[in-house]
Design a protein around this motif. Sequence first.
Motif, PDB file in Angstrom:
ATOM      1  N   ILE A 100       0.888  -1.170   0.000  1.00 27.87           N
ATOM      2  CA  ILE A 100       0.000   0.000   0.000  1.00 27.87           C
ATOM      3  C   ILE A 100       0.913   1.203   0.000  1.00 27.87           C
ATOM      4  N   TYR A 114      -1.280  -6.197   5.067  1.00 31.20           N
ATOM      5  CA  TYR A 114      -2.686  -5.937   5.313  1.00 31.20           C
ATOM      6  C   TYR A 114      -3.550  -7.129   4.917  1.00 31.20           C
ATOM      7  N   ARG A 116      -8.020  -7.976   4.147  1.00 28.29           N
ATOM      8  CA  ARG A 116      -9.218  -7.255   3.731  1.00 28.29           C
ATOM      9  C   ARG A 116     -10.439  -7.992   4.256  1.00 28.29           C
ATOM     10  N   ARG A 123     -14.937  -3.365   0.065  1.00 30.02           N
ATOM     11  CA  ARG A 123     -13.655  -3.823   0.606  1.00 30.02           C
ATOM     12  C   ARG A 123     -13.204  -2.917   1.755  1.00 30.02           C
ATOM     13  N   ILE A 125      -9.726  -2.319   4.100  1.00 24.86           N
ATOM     14  CA  ILE A 125      -8.307  -2.607   4.237  1.00 24.86           C
ATOM     15  C   ILE A 125      -7.960  -2.657   5.720  1.00 24.86           C
ATOM     16  N   ARG A 148      -6.524   5.692   4.304  1.00 23.44           N
ATOM     17  CA  ARG A 148      -7.635   6.220   3.495  1.00 23.44           C
ATOM     18  C   ARG A 148      -7.095   6.964   2.271  1.00 23.44           C
ATOM     19  N   LYS A 151      -5.893   4.199  -0.128  1.00 17.22           N
ATOM     20  CA  LYS A 151      -6.950   3.358  -0.691  1.00 17.22           C
ATOM     21  C   LYS A 151      -8.294   4.079  -0.639  1.00 17.22           C
ATOM     22  N   ASP A 153     -10.766   4.113  -2.516  1.00 18.53           N
ATOM     23  CA  ASP A 153     -11.928   3.368  -2.998  1.00 18.53           C
ATOM     24  C   ASP A 153     -12.420   2.346  -1.978  1.00 18.53           C
ATOM     25  N   SER A 154     -11.705   2.220  -0.877  1.00 19.49           N
ATOM     26  CA  SER A 154     -12.108   1.255   0.135  1.00 19.49           C
ATOM     27  C   SER A 154     -13.323   1.759   0.910  1.00 19.49           C
ATOM     28  N   VAL A 157     -11.235   1.437   6.474  1.00 14.99           N
ATOM     29  CA  VAL A 157      -9.896   0.951   6.788  1.00 14.99           C
ATOM     30  C   VAL A 157      -9.809   0.664   8.271  1.00 14.99           C
TER      31      VAL A 157
END
Length: 199
Positions: A100, A114, A116, A123, A125, A148, A151, A153-154, A157
């Motif tokens: 990441i 990590y 998920r 998803r 993370i 954040r 990622k 699009d997660s 987290v």
Amino acid sequence: MKIRVSQFVDFAYGDKRKDKAKVRSIIDALDLPYDPVRDRYKQFREALISFEDQKISTKEFLSLYSSVSANKSAGYKVLCQNYLDLKEDHALIWQGRSPIEAEIVGLHIATAWYLRTEANNQRRIIFLHFGKEQLPRKKERGLLTILRLAKPDSAGVGILNIQPGTLITATRLDQSEADYLRKRAEKFVTFAKDIKAGD
């Protein structure tokens, strides 16, 4: 410039009077070769991969503590049991050792451990924290913000503090924290340029 997430979090929330010295120590550390002797959790991480790849059984994973040095044994026993409990409690799905990286004003902040979870095809993370102590609240908040940013699009987290056995989660970007981290990243890059120019 790429640094580890733990290095950046320590800098961002450390003593600001020692910023330049901290940047120099991080830069110097980047040039050092990897020393497995100083990697306290190397055997645990390797066993974790073997367990998730179904190369060792649950029983073998839980007995890992009996094959490490005496000063690691008690900690490893807790780590293995906590990992299994937390994985079950939070429906964690192993994603492997995956990189990441968050880019903040030219500073590339990287981490590689990590998992998920997936709920309703969203998803989350989960960053694995192997430290002997739970992260202080401000460092947790900063690390969640970095995840954040890395990622976006997660659906959320989290930080899995395996040793104390807690999971901290956040589903939205903390904008004020992101702004603070950008300022700290700018400060880091400025000091790094000065140090490299002076070398």
